[in-house]
Design an enzyme around this catalytic site. Structure first.
Site, PDB file in Angstrom:
ATOM      1  N   HIS A 484      44.894  84.313  62.621  1.00 47.72           N
ATOM      2  CA  HIS A 484      44.050  84.537  63.806  1.00 47.72           C
ATOM      3  C   HIS A 484      44.381  83.517  64.900  1.00 47.72           C
ATOM      4  O   HIS A 484      44.666  83.873  66.034  1.00 47.72           O
ATOM      5  CB  HIS A 484      42.570  84.443  63.408  1.00 47.72           C
ATOM      6  N   GLU A 485      44.352  82.249  64.534  1.00 46.41           N
ATOM      7  CA  GLU A 485      44.625  81.209  65.534  1.00 46.41           C
ATOM      8  C   GLU A 485      46.069  81.279  66.022  1.00 46.41           C
ATOM      9  O   GLU A 485      46.354  81.009  67.187  1.00 46.41           O
ATOM     10  CB  GLU A 485      44.309  79.818  64.969  1.00 46.41           C
ATOM     11  N   HIS A 488      46.223  83.715  68.834  1.00 41.30           N
ATOM     12  CA  HIS A 488      45.855  83.063  70.101  1.00 41.30           C
ATOM     13  C   HIS A 488      47.017  82.190  70.579  1.00 41.30           C
ATOM     14  O   HIS A 488      47.332  82.134  71.764  1.00 41.30           O
ATOM     15  CB  HIS A 488      44.639  82.147  69.909  1.00 41.30           C
ATOM     16  N   HIS A 491      49.663  84.068  72.282  1.00 42.30           N
ATOM     17  CA  HIS A 491      49.198  84.470  73.613  1.00 42.30           C
ATOM     18  C   HIS A 491      49.496  83.351  74.626  1.00 42.30           C
ATOM     19  O   HIS A 491      49.824  83.616  75.784  1.00 42.30           O
ATOM     20  CB  HIS A 491      47.688  84.749  73.534  1.00 42.30           C
TER      21      HIS A 491
HETATM   22 ZN   LIG Z   1      39.512  83.830  68.129  1.00 49.36          ZN
END
Ligand SMILES: [Zn+2]
Length: 695
Positions: A484-485, A488, A491
């Site tokens: 998940h991280e 990010h 991104h």
């Molecule tokens: Zn998040």
């Protein structure tokens, strides 16, 4: 190195990473003072220019300004989160007010706003429609609109009298937000359920007892155990305690957080029903000053959803399915209770307890059996490998690059042509001086406005470090957090834009979790698991049966999960959608709304209004609790593009994903970006299917 203050120096380090070894807490206050002065001077030059306002001399100049301030501020913000100290905390207290004042001074600068307003007005005349999708022109248009909106939403367009009132409202709201969260904290920490003998602790496993014994000791009890209302105590207690009377008592206290301290008798400072009502009243006035009839419209204007109608369509689609599913789950729980000869009718305080019995019987897999397949090293490789397959980027460990702690690893990130595009810092272990949870942040944003600037991105996790010489093993949930991280992180690393304000994760609130939640999907791909989830001793790939078991467990208890969430999200949007709050009775409002949606009696709101900190401890998630579900719609629908293509790494699909989602920052309106990637607007069905809520 500038002996006086390394923060103000030109950093001659690899990638221009901060010279952490030379930075001391005492350097920050003076560095901030210099940085704020220079930022204000830059802004003053823009504001007092005699040239007519233009994109270059106003909008681009504003985006370019404040480089030193941002550099100091990002190092400070990151260090106080990842590697804090009492000295840094003292600076934090000292600097909170001056930093807030600095930001306020920027957005209330009337001369500056007049010029931004003028450029915005020119744009309205010449570009009534958005320019073509990928032209630089459209990025400039987007930046003008973004900066204009930043100022307007901070109150820049209000007349002088309204500005004063606006300032008072915002200050009073800040006080009420603090009061609200302190009241919740007061109730959570003051409640004490003492467990003295073995009859009281029936059913509790060792790890719950250990935490409860420590809580008792911390509060000066030298015998027995203590359950408080902190989530890490109450959730396992409700899951495992076979003492139904104690579960009921603890659950009822849990539900009354924010109001039970003084019996909920309407003390305007102590009872959060009153505090929340005051907040709602002031927010309505805030929205009205901006020209909206209700707060939800004001808050949603700057989101991908855009309107209450769009949010309500989503929630009203999910709610009946979730409630129906929760009713089936409730009858399952009832059957389990009956089979165990527990002569009861299932109530909310029974849910966790019987759900755990079903989970153990149907889906249990021993964590101890799973963990050897999920070493931190292997899972990091898996995340890197997925990014390589999708986007062609590679990660090279640069052990000589020193970060702020010896455990932080630095990786050089290169694109398919071998050109460096980012520096990635991976900070995985829990430390006493590190904030809890997991998060991504940037030491530097990607931009091109002042020459090519590469991003420096950090991922923070809080994994328990393996013993010396032993590998660190993750649970599947931990591995999902890592992915998940990292989503990010990508991104931020893949950002390919011109201006800082539009860089990386600077996107709207209900879009920002798409890259992170989407990336989690690759961890569940059997091909990825087979390649990377390998036994730490034997190197054997994870068995199919174990993968199957983990997949079966995915839709378990999802009706309860979705229904408790939806009930809270619906009340949030309805409460903030009120256009008149005279005589608002929060308790009656909650009762009426729950009756209106026919709330199943065995479940409850995930957050009742008197302790709904998302809404009232700050404005961050006010009228925005729906965003979690919104992002789930996007990530499930987006991943389906790969499923439809028949390959989790399909080249054409991943190219579009890179171009329109991971690298485009805020240069496109989010719905336009999504449609460009997917070829159409998102649909809700894949999310419903993923949760087991499809028809
Ligand atoms: Zn998040």
């Amino acid at each position: 190195m500038n002996a006086a203050n390394p923060l103000l120096d030109n950093w001659q380090t690899p990638f221009g990473i901060a010279p952490f070894a030379h930075i001391r807490a005492a350097h920050f206050s003076p560095a901030y003072a210099v940085a704020i002065t220079s930022h204000l001077a830059e802004l003053d030059t823009i504001a007092s220019s005699v040239e007519p306002p233009s994109f270059q001399n106003t909008i681009a100049a504003f985006d370019s300004a404040g480089g030193l301030f941002e550099r100091v501020d990002r190092v400070f913000e990151n260090l106080t989160a990842s590697e804090s100290s009492s000295e840094l905390q003292a600076v934090e207290r000292e600097m909170a007010a001056p930093i807030a004042a600095h930001l306020n001074q920027i957005y209330t600068n009337e001369k500056l706003f007049a010029r931004i307003d003028a450029v915005h007005a020119q744009l309205q005349r010449t570009h009534p429609q958005q320019a073509a999708l990928t032209s630089k022109n459209s990025e400039q248009t987007r930046l003008v609109e973004r900066l204009y909106l930043d100022f307007v939403r901070a109150g820049a367009k209000l007349d002088a009298k309204s500005k004063v009132r606006y300032g008072d409202i915002m200050q009073r709201l800040a006080e009420l937000n603090t009061r609200f969260s302190q009241n919740v904290l007061r109730d959570e920490s003051s409640y004490q359920l003492r467990l003295i003998d073995s009859a009281d602790t029936a059913g509790l496993p060792d790890f719950v007892l250990a935490a409860a014994r420590q809580a008792a000791a911390e509060r000066g009890f030298n015998n027995g155990y203590l359950i408080t209302l902190s989530r890490s105590h109450i959730a396992p207690f409700l899951t495992f305690s076979s003492r139904r009377d104690l579960r009921e008592a603890a659950f009822k206290a849990w539900l009354l957080r924010g109001e039970f301290h003084d019996g909920g008798n309407g003390d305007s400072e102590k009872d959060n029903k009153c505090v929340a009502t005051s907040i709602i009243t002031l927010r309505l006035e805030q929205a009205q000053l901006h020209g909206y009839t209700n707060y939800a419209d004001y808050a949603l204007h700057d989101t991908m959803a855009g309107t209450q109608a769009a949010v309500l369509t989503l929630l009203n689609t999910v709610w009946p399915r979730a409630a129906a599913r929760a009713r089936i789950e409730a009858s399952d729980l009832q059957a389990t209770a009956t089979a165990l000869d527990d002569n009861i009718t299932v109530q909310p305080w029974d849910w966790f307890y019987y759900a755990e019995k079903i989970r153990q019987a149907r889906f249990d897999f021993d964590e101890a059996l799973v963990k050897p397949y999920f070493s931190l090293e292997r899972m990091t490789e898996a995340a890197f490998d997925c990014a390589t397959k999708l986007f062609g980027i590679t990660f090279t460990l640069r052990p000589e690059i020193e970060a702020y702690h010896a455990d932080v690893k630095a990786y050089e990130v290169k694109n398919a042509e071998g050109k460096p595009i980012a520096l990635f810092l991976h900070d995985n272990f829990a430390r006493a001086n590190k904030r809890g949870g997991a998060w991504m942040n940037a030491y530097r944003l990607q931009s091109r406005i002042d020459g090519e600037v590469l991003p420096i991105i950090v991922n923070n996790n809080n994994f328990a470090k393996g013993a010396i010489g032993e590998p660190t093993l993750l649970s599947f949930d931990d591995a999902r957090t890592l992915f998940h991280e990292f989503g990010h992180g990508l991104h931020g690393m893949l950002s390919n834009v011109h201006y800082k304000r539009l860089s990386g994760t600077s996107v709207l609130r209900d879009f920002v979790e798409l890259p992170s939640q989407l990336f989690e999907h690759w961890l569940s791909e059997p091909a990825v698991l087979k390649k990377h989830a390998r036994h730490i001793v034997t190197n054997e790939a994870i068995p199919d049966a174990l993968i199957q078991k983990m997949q079966n467990a995915r839709t378990f208890n999802q009706g309860f999960d979705a229904a408790t969430f939806c009930a809270s999200a619906l009340l949030d949007i309805k409460l903030h959608g009120l256009t008149n709050v005279d005589g608002l009775d929060l308790a009656a409002f909650e009762r009426e709304q729950l009756a209106a949606i026919d709330m199943p009696q065995q479940i409850y709101m995930r957050h009742r209004l008197p302790h709904f900190s998302h809404l009232f401890a700050s404005a961050g998630y006010a009228a925005a609790y729906y965003v979690y579900l919104w992002a789930e719609v996007l990530d499930a629908d987006a991943y389906d593009a790969f499923t439809e293509a028949g390959d989790p790494f399909d080249e054409a699909t991943s190219q579009r994903l890179l171009q329109f989602i991971y690298s485009s920052g805020g240069i496109l309106p989010p719905m336009q970006a999504y449609a460009a990637f997917r070829g159409r607007a998102p649909t809700i069905e894949p999310m419903l299917k993923k949760k087991g809520l499809a028809a």
